[in-house]
Structures are given as C-alpha cells and as structure tokens.
Design an enzyme around this catalytic site. Structure first.
Site, PDB file in Angstrom:
ATOM      1  N   CYS A   1       9.826  -8.343  -5.332  1.00 64.63           N
ATOM      2  CA  CYS A   1       8.886  -7.496  -6.076  1.00 64.63           C
ATOM      3  C   CYS A   1       8.856  -7.932  -7.543  1.00 64.63           C
ATOM      4  CB  CYS A   1       9.325  -6.045  -5.967  1.00 64.63           C
ATOM      5  SG  CYS A   1       8.346  -4.959  -7.000  1.00 64.63           S
TER       6      CYS A   1
ATOM      7  N   CYS B   1      13.886   1.640  -5.838  1.00 67.77           N
ATOM      8  CA  CYS B   1      13.815   0.191  -5.600  1.00 67.77           C
ATOM      9  C   CYS B   1      15.038  -0.336  -4.843  1.00 67.77           C
ATOM     10  CB  CYS B   1      13.659  -0.549  -6.924  1.00 67.77           C
ATOM     11  SG  CYS B   1      12.131  -0.090  -7.767  1.00 67.77           S
TER      12      CYS B   1
ATOM     13  N   GLU C   1      -6.007  11.916   8.243  1.00 67.65           N
ATOM     14  CA  GLU C   1      -6.299  10.978   7.147  1.00 67.65           C
ATOM     15  C   GLU C   1      -7.123  11.668   6.057  1.00 67.65           C
ATOM     16  OE1 GLU C   1      -5.381   7.874   6.372  1.00 67.65           O
ATOM     17  OE2 GLU C   1      -3.992   8.037   8.038  1.00 67.65           O
TER      18      GLU C   1
ATOM     19  N   CYS D   1      14.453  -0.319  -1.239  1.00 65.77           N
ATOM     20  CA  CYS D   1      13.154  -0.860  -0.821  1.00 65.77           C
ATOM     21  C   CYS D   1      13.306  -2.224  -0.122  1.00 65.77           C
ATOM     22  CB  CYS D   1      12.261  -1.009  -2.048  1.00 65.77           C
ATOM     23  SG  CYS D   1      10.658  -1.709  -1.640  1.00 65.77           S
TER      24      CYS D   1
ATOM     25  N   CYS E   1       8.397   3.832  -2.788  1.00 68.18           N
ATOM     26  CA  CYS E   1       7.695   3.326  -3.980  1.00 68.18           C
ATOM     27  C   CYS E   1       6.849   4.467  -4.554  1.00 68.18           C
ATOM     28  CB  CYS E   1       6.814   2.127  -3.608  1.00 68.18           C
ATOM     29  SG  CYS E   1       6.246   1.204  -5.052  1.00 68.18           S
TER      30      CYS E   1
END
Ligand code: SF4
Length: 357
Positions: free
Chosen positions: A213, A204, A42, A207, A197
């Site tokens: 959206c 898109c 991370e 997606c 994204c």
C-alpha cells in the site's frame, strides 16, 4: 498518472484469502444471493452503515418479499418503512424500478450492465455489484469504500470526485477485479473498506494489502482520500404551521414528489395553507424554538408555529384540503401508515409529549 505506472499486481490475490478467513459471511442479504434481496441491500447500504441498515432491511423484506409485492405496494407504504433511513429518493427509485421490472421486463430482473442502468437509482457500481454477487460476472464496482481503498493503495493525492480521477479509478477497479470469484471479490473489497480501511483510523496492521500500500508506505493514510475542496453550505429558513384541532389531531401536508422530503408527509408551509383557502388567525398561539436540519447541500432552519383551531373552521374546507394533499393525523394513535420526514416525526412526538395531560 504516476500511480497507474506503479508496479502493483491485482489485489484480489491478497484479498480473497483474507475474505475467506475474516470477511463477513452472515449478513441477512448474504443468505439468498438472488438479485432482488441483493439489490435492496445495495440501495440501502448507499451512504448508510451495515448496522443501521439491518433492521430496515429485515422489515422491508418481510413487508415486500418479492419484486411484485414491492411493485404493487403504495409509495406511502414504501416510504413508511424507509422513514429514518434518509435519502428518500432511494426508496422512490426502488419502488419505480420494481414497477418497471414488473411491466417492462415481465418481472424478471435484468442481467446486463446496460439494462440494469436503465432503471432508476441503479448506477454503474450498483449494477456491477448485483451482477458480480448474483451471477459471478467480473464487473468492477466503485462505491465509496472501494474509492477509499484504491485511493490509499495507489496514494492518489487528488479529490476522487474529479472527472479525470474517477476515470482512472474505474480503470484501476477493473484491473483489480478477477475473472474468477468476482462476487466474493466484490464483497471482500466492500468489507475491507468497511472494517479495515475505514475512513478514520484504518487498521493497516491487520490489512492484507499493507505490504504494497503506497499511502501506508508514505505515511499519508490519514490524509487520503482528499476531501472535496470546501464551499460554505448555505442556510435556508422555513416556517411550518403546526395546526391542531380539538380532536388533538395535527394537519399534515404531502410534499411534492421531487425536492426535499419528496413524497413524504410534513407540516404545511404557508403556501399549502393558502391553496386550501384555510384562514388561520394572523398570529400563532405559540412559536416553538427553531431547529436546524442538515441536508447534503444546505442546512434548513425550521420554525414551527402552533395554531389551535376549532374543527368547524376546517371541516368547511375538507374537500379542498383533500385535493391539496392535506390530512388530519393523530400522533398518538395514527390510523394510517405514512412516510413522515424524520425531523417532523421527532417534532410531532415532542409536541405530543408536551401536550399530555
Ligand atoms: S494498508 Fe491501510 S491504508 Fe492501505 S489499504 Fe490497507 S488499511 Fe487501507
């Protein structure tokens, strides 16, 4: 705000089935979902893409397979393995936090949001990612990828760095995070931001959130999220001394722990040379072409001045030099593993090549 009133259902209903089928499940840090490897990944992934991180992560985990190995390593060893990854405060914080876990938490990784956030370099989003991935706690994350997905999905036409917008984004992030499969959801939304994204040219049509959206419906995807209102980045200048002795070694200086290249080795500035009472000729033998390195808040124009010195001049100062964090470094056959500032490493290699017989 209007987008809070829009009739959205939590996105995990579309996102989790998509993740099961299309998400990334084979990344090196996904093989062992215990806190130490997840934490290291991370931190490395902040501001850095997955493909860049993988070789660094693998080398790092080979060198420091446990928190205790990291805690007992020297900061130079840690920075050496971080060289080239940038944002070195991340490495210094990782090292400091490992030592705190070892001493204050008896080597056991904390498992609450509050405790995790007491450690250097762990903010709310990183703490939440660790807890959801490793312990399935339904803690919401809000890293750069998630901000972008949510800003677009809810068509937030304001800069996401504004305090009020941040607050709203955290509320949305919490709203969308499910109670079940929280770890998969965290990985799913990070994957969606990284692979579908994307900042430029989002896919898109592929997606799972496209149907609801708002940015896609309004045709404003390419404009969101809005960038920070621009300020000119200032240009600073520095002259660095590239001092070579007759053994073809170069004099390096360890930077103070905070500030640019904190704790890394670089070429000395005039002030470091004066504090070691090193008397250099008034004029350098050559001045190399200046080059610019860009940091997040300014650009730095670096001009290297080359001095060839004879060993006896500097041997007399050896004890003063050691106290001033200076050392001789052989670029071709380094005897020690040092964390070098990336542009300095590049400059030294170019210089060594120029001076090959
Ligand atoms: S539809 Fe497009 S803009 Fe909206 S969340 Fe999906 S990829 Fe992003």
């Amino acid at each position: 705000m209007d987008y809070m009133k829009s009739p959205h259902e939590p996105i995990h209903r579309q996102l989790l089935p998509w993740f099961d089928q299309h998400g990334r499940h084979d990344l090196p840090w996904q093989q062992d979902k215990s806190p130490y490897p997840v934490w290291v990944s991370e931190i490395m992934l902040q501001q850095t893409q997955v493909n860049t991180v993988i070789p660094y992560y693998e080398r790092f985990m080979r060198a420091f397979p446990t928190i205790q190995d990291l805690a007992s390593a020297s900061i130079d060893e840690v920075l050496h393995l971080w060289t080239g990854l940038g944002y070195y405060a991340r490495a210094r914080n990782l090292h400091k936090a490992a030592q705190l876990i070892d001493t204050q938490f008896q080597g056991a990784f904390p498992n609450t949001l509050d405790e995790l956030q007491t450690l250097p370099g762990i903010g709310r989003s990183t703490a939440a990612a660790i807890l959801s991935i490793c312990h399935q706690q339904p803690t919401a994350i809000l890293d750069g990828n998630v901000k972008r997905v949510l800003a677009r999905y809810h068509a937030i036409e304001r800069w996401t760095g504004e305090a009020e917008v941040q607050k709203e984004l955290w509320q949305l992030a919490e709203y969308h995070t499910p109670k079940q499969r929280a770890g998969d959801y965290t990985q799913a939304i990070m994957d969606l931001g990284a692979t579908i994204c994307r900042r430029s040219k989002p896919s898109c049509l592929l997606c799972p959130l496209e149907e609801k959206c708002l940015a896609s419906a309004k045709g404003i995807t390419h404009r969101l999220p809005l960038s920070k209102p621009k300020k000119a980045i200032p240009l600073k200048q520095v002259t660095l001394s590239l001092i070579c002795n007759t053994n073809k070694e170069v004099l390096l200086h360890k930077r103070p722990p905070s500030g640019i290249w904190g704790g890394l080795w670089s070429l000395p500035e005039k002030t470091a040379i004066h504090s070691a009472s090193i008397m250099l000729p008034e004029q350098p033998d050559t001045t190399l072409p200046s080059f610019t390195h860009t940091f997040s808040h300014f650009r730095l124009e670096i001009t290297p001045e080359v001095y060839h010195v004879n060993n006896s001049l500097l041997e007399a100062n050896r004890s003063v030099m050691e106290g001033c964090d200076l050392l001789w470094y052989n670029v071709d056959t380094p005897k020690q593993a040092l964390g070098l500032a990336a542009p300095i490493k590049k400059l030294l290699h170019q210089f060594a090549q120029r001076n090959e017989p």
